[in-house]
Design a protein around this motif. Structure first.
Motif, PDB file in Angstrom:
ATOM      1  N   HIS A 157       0.842  -1.199   0.000  1.00 20.21           N
ATOM      2  CA  HIS A 157       0.000   0.000   0.000  1.00 20.21           C
ATOM      3  C   HIS A 157       0.870   1.240   0.000  1.00 20.21           C
ATOM      4  O   HIS A 157       1.895   1.288   0.646  1.00 20.21           O
ATOM      5  N   GLY A 158       0.459   2.248  -0.735  1.00 19.40           N
ATOM      6  CA  GLY A 158       1.188   3.514  -0.733  1.00 19.40           C
ATOM      7  C   GLY A 158       1.217   4.124   0.646  1.00 19.40           C
ATOM      8  O   GLY A 158       0.291   3.985   1.420  1.00 19.40           O
ATOM      9  N   HIS A 159       2.259   4.850   0.944  1.00 21.67           N
ATOM     10  CA  HIS A 159       2.422   5.419   2.275  1.00 21.67           C
ATOM     11  C   HIS A 159       1.690   6.734   2.358  1.00 21.67           C
ATOM     12  O   HIS A 159       2.285   7.790   2.287  1.00 21.67           O
ATOM     13  N   GLY A 160       0.407   6.674   2.516  1.00 26.72           N
ATOM     14  CA  GLY A 160      -0.376   7.897   2.589  1.00 26.72           C
ATOM     15  C   GLY A 160      -0.182   8.574   3.925  1.00 26.72           C
ATOM     16  O   GLY A 160      -1.048   8.510   4.757  1.00 26.72           O
ATOM     17  N   ALA A 162       2.952   0.857  11.260  1.00 33.10           N
ATOM     18  CA  ALA A 162       3.096   0.085  10.020  1.00 33.10           C
ATOM     19  C   ALA A 162       2.637  -1.345  10.291  1.00 33.10           C
ATOM     20  O   ALA A 162       2.664  -1.811  11.430  1.00 33.10           O
ATOM     21  N   LEU A 163       2.199  -2.033   9.246  1.00 35.36           N
ATOM     22  CA  LEU A 163       1.694  -3.401   9.401  1.00 35.36           C
ATOM     23  C   LEU A 163       2.088  -4.235   8.190  1.00 35.36           C
ATOM     24  O   LEU A 163       2.122  -3.736   7.064  1.00 35.36           O
ATOM     25  N   SER A 164       2.375  -5.499   8.436  1.00 31.58           N
ATOM     26  CA  SER A 164       2.541  -6.453   7.338  1.00 31.58           C
ATOM     27  C   SER A 164       1.863  -7.757   7.744  1.00 31.58           C
ATOM     28  O   SER A 164       1.787  -8.082   8.929  1.00 31.58           O
ATOM     29  N   LEU A 187     -10.069  -0.939   5.695  1.00 27.74           N
ATOM     30  CA  LEU A 187     -10.379  -1.205   7.101  1.00 27.74           C
ATOM     31  C   LEU A 187      -9.251  -0.706   8.014  1.00 27.74           C
ATOM     32  O   LEU A 187      -9.483  -0.028   9.016  1.00 27.74           O
ATOM     33  N   LEU A 188      -8.000  -1.057   7.649  1.00 32.18           N
ATOM     34  CA  LEU A 188      -6.846  -0.666   8.461  1.00 32.18           C
ATOM     35  C   LEU A 188      -6.691   0.851   8.511  1.00 32.18           C
ATOM     36  O   LEU A 188      -6.396   1.421   9.556  1.00 32.18           O
ATOM     37  N   SER A 189      -6.888   1.491   7.371  1.00 30.92           N
ATOM     38  CA  SER A 189      -6.732   2.939   7.304  1.00 30.92           C
ATOM     39  C   SER A 189      -7.858   3.661   8.033  1.00 30.92           C
ATOM     40  O   SER A 189      -7.624   4.591   8.804  1.00 30.92           O
ATOM     41  N   GLY A 190      -9.104   3.201   7.815  1.00 33.86           N
ATOM     42  CA  GLY A 190     -10.262   3.888   8.374  1.00 33.86           C
ATOM     43  C   GLY A 190     -10.449   3.671   9.867  1.00 33.86           C
ATOM     44  O   GLY A 190     -10.693   4.612  10.612  1.00 33.86           O
ATOM     45  N   GLU A 191     -10.331   2.392  10.323  1.00 34.59           N
ATOM     46  CA  GLU A 191     -10.633   2.084  11.724  1.00 34.59           C
ATOM     47  C   GLU A 191      -9.407   2.147  12.626  1.00 34.59           C
ATOM     48  O   GLU A 191      -9.523   2.451  13.813  1.00 34.59           O
ATOM     49  N   TYR A 192      -8.233   1.832  12.068  1.00 34.47           N
ATOM     50  CA  TYR A 192      -7.035   1.734  12.917  1.00 34.47           C
ATOM     51  C   TYR A 192      -5.987   2.801  12.605  1.00 34.47           C
ATOM     52  O   TYR A 192      -4.952   2.854  13.248  1.00 34.47           O
ATOM     53  N   THR A 228      -1.885   3.524   7.772  1.00 34.55           N
ATOM     54  CA  THR A 228      -1.871   3.849   6.344  1.00 34.55           C
ATOM     55  C   THR A 228      -0.672   3.227   5.630  1.00 34.55           C
ATOM     56  O   THR A 228      -0.571   3.288   4.418  1.00 34.55           O
ATOM     57  N   HIS A 229       0.249   2.656   6.401  1.00 34.53           N
ATOM     58  CA  HIS A 229       1.433   2.015   5.823  1.00 34.53           C
ATOM     59  C   HIS A 229       1.281   0.512   6.053  1.00 34.53           C
ATOM     60  O   HIS A 229       1.673  -0.006   7.087  1.00 34.53           O
ATOM     61  N   ALA A 230       0.623  -0.182   5.107  1.00 40.35           N
ATOM     62  CA  ALA A 230       0.359  -1.618   5.269  1.00 40.35           C
ATOM     63  C   ALA A 230       0.832  -2.381   4.042  1.00 40.35           C
ATOM     64  O   ALA A 230       0.565  -1.984   2.912  1.00 40.35           O
ATOM     65  N   THR A 231       1.543  -3.473   4.284  1.00 40.04           N
ATOM     66  CA  THR A 231       2.003  -4.339   3.200  1.00 40.04           C
ATOM     67  C   THR A 231       1.360  -5.709   3.402  1.00 40.04           C
ATOM     68  O   THR A 231       1.617  -6.374   4.410  1.00 40.04           O
ATOM     69  N   LEU A 232       0.499  -6.110   2.466  1.00 41.41           N
ATOM     70  CA  LEU A 232      -0.232  -7.370   2.589  1.00 41.41           C
ATOM     71  C   LEU A 232       0.128  -8.310   1.446  1.00 41.41           C
ATOM     72  O   LEU A 232       0.050  -7.925   0.283  1.00 41.41           O
ATOM     73  N   GLN A 233       0.541  -9.528   1.785  1.00 44.83           N
ATOM     74  CA  GLN A 233       0.742 -10.565   0.770  1.00 44.83           C
ATOM     75  C   GLN A 233      -0.534 -11.399   0.752  1.00 44.83           C
ATOM     76  O   GLN A 233      -0.920 -11.983   1.770  1.00 44.83           O
ATOM     77  N   VAL A 234      -1.218 -11.427  -0.391  1.00 45.09           N
ATOM     78  CA  VAL A 234      -2.517 -12.100  -0.492  1.00 45.09           C
ATOM     79  C   VAL A 234      -2.411 -13.269  -1.464  1.00 45.09           C
ATOM     80  O   VAL A 234      -2.001 -13.101  -2.612  1.00 45.09           O
TER      81      VAL A 234
END
Length: 343
Positions: A8-11, A257-259, A280-285, A288-294
């Motif tokens: 995710h971009g680092h907003g 930050a989260l991964s 969800l991560l940006s709005g509730e928690y 804004t700096h999240a890297t997710l491997q899906v």
């Protein structure tokens, strides 16, 4: 779709980038005022024989150093990331905050020792000089507290400098009271007692700074955020079957930050799931700096391994989430699944 790592971009939100130039201006004004007053206070403290005044001056020195470190750290943290420092030098401010905390703790030990010595054998103290100097110190600290309150206190660094000055303000109140007691009653141990009050305030502020900066250095989740609860929240979203290797840390104060590795049910839309989780991560928690491997469940399974859909325990009707072999030889923390079969 296998092995898609989505970053995710680092907003960066406005909260951790509030007008650094304005911050520096407020800090520089407070630094100049503190340094000038501290020099005067040391001279008067020696002349009056007051440990309480000298302890206030020593604390003022740490105030000045904390602001100076804050200014240096702000300059370093503003440098762009390059070379081996992929986050830039953003943690310079955490080093600064930790140095502030340790300085406060060391000074408090020395002042406590000196105060106890003076309780046992009290020297002569010039009460009037102590009283008027402490009262003027209260005015100086009020001005400095106001100056720093104008800066961005979401920074642990600026908050550290602010806590130093606020602590000093309470210390001056105690010193003024001790000067008044010495002046009106001649009870010279009041000076040492006021010093111990300053020591208690220094210990409280120093411990808080060391603890908070230590959490960031140890890569702990932000205070008040439960990673297990967040993992359960993520896995409760549509089409998500499992969440593991979930890490939450802070790059610096105000920048979480989260991964995580996310497994999606066969046939699910990985891109849609990722977008939903990041919203969800940006709005509730406010992460804004999240890297997710899906990935889809089973995409990383060895050849010959078969995914099974069994009945949900206790119902015999609803299918259970597909089970697959562990995806990591060394799992980093708990595995979150919709139903309670956590590793």
């Amino acid at each position: 779709m296998s092995g898609h790592a989505h970053s995710h971009g680092h907003g960066h939100s406005h909260a951790h980038g509030v007008a650094p130039d304005a911050d520096r201006r407020w800090l520089r004004a407070a630094l100049g005022l503190l340094t000038a007053y501290m020099a005067v206070e040391v001279v008067i403290g020696v002349l009056a024989g007051s440990l309480a005044l000298i302890s206030d001056a020593a604390h003022m020195l740490t105030d000045a150093v904390s602001i100076l470190l804050a200014l240096i750290a702000m300059r370093l943290a503003a440098r762009p990331a390059r070379g081996g420092y992929t986050y830039g030098l953003k943690r310079a401010e955490i080093l600064s905050a930790q140095a502030n905390g340790i300085t406060l703790l060391l000074l408090s030990v020395w002042l406590a020792y000196e105060a106890v010595q003076r309780l046992i054998s009290p020297p002569t103290v010039g009460g009037a000089m102590v009283l008027w100097t402490a009262l003027s110190g209260i005015v100086v600290n009020l001005i400095c507290t106001w100056l720093l309150s104008k800066a961005n206190r979401s920074s642990l660094n600026v908050e550290g400098a602010y806590q130093h000055i606020l602590t000093d303000l309470f210390g001056f109140v105690a010193t003024a009271l001790s000067g008044l007691v010495v002046l009106t009653t001649g009870f010279e141990r009041a000076d040492a007692i006021a010093t111990l009050v300053v020591v208690a305030l220094m210990l409280r502020a120093g411990t808080g700074l060391v603890r908070e900066s230590g959490r960031i250095f140890m890569e702990a989740a932000p205070a008040g955020l439960d990673p297990d609860a967040l993992g359960d929240r993520l896995v409760s979203q549509d089409e998500v079957v499992e969440v593991h290797d979930l890490h939450i840390w802070q790059i610096t104060s105000g920048q979480p930050a989260l991964s995580a590795h996310i497994l999606v049910a066969p046939g699910g839309d990985c891109h849609k799931v990722r977008r939903g989780l990041q919203e969800l991560l940006s709005g509730e928690y406010r992460i804004t700096h999240a890297t997710l491997q899906v990935d889809h469940v089973g995409e990383q399974a060895e050849a010959g391994e078969v995914l099974t859909l069994g009945p949900r325990p206790g119902t015999g009707a609803q299918p259970e989430p597909p089970t697959a072999p562990d995806h990591c030889e060394d799992a980093h923390g708990p595995v979150h699944r919709p139903w309670p079969h956590r590793h």
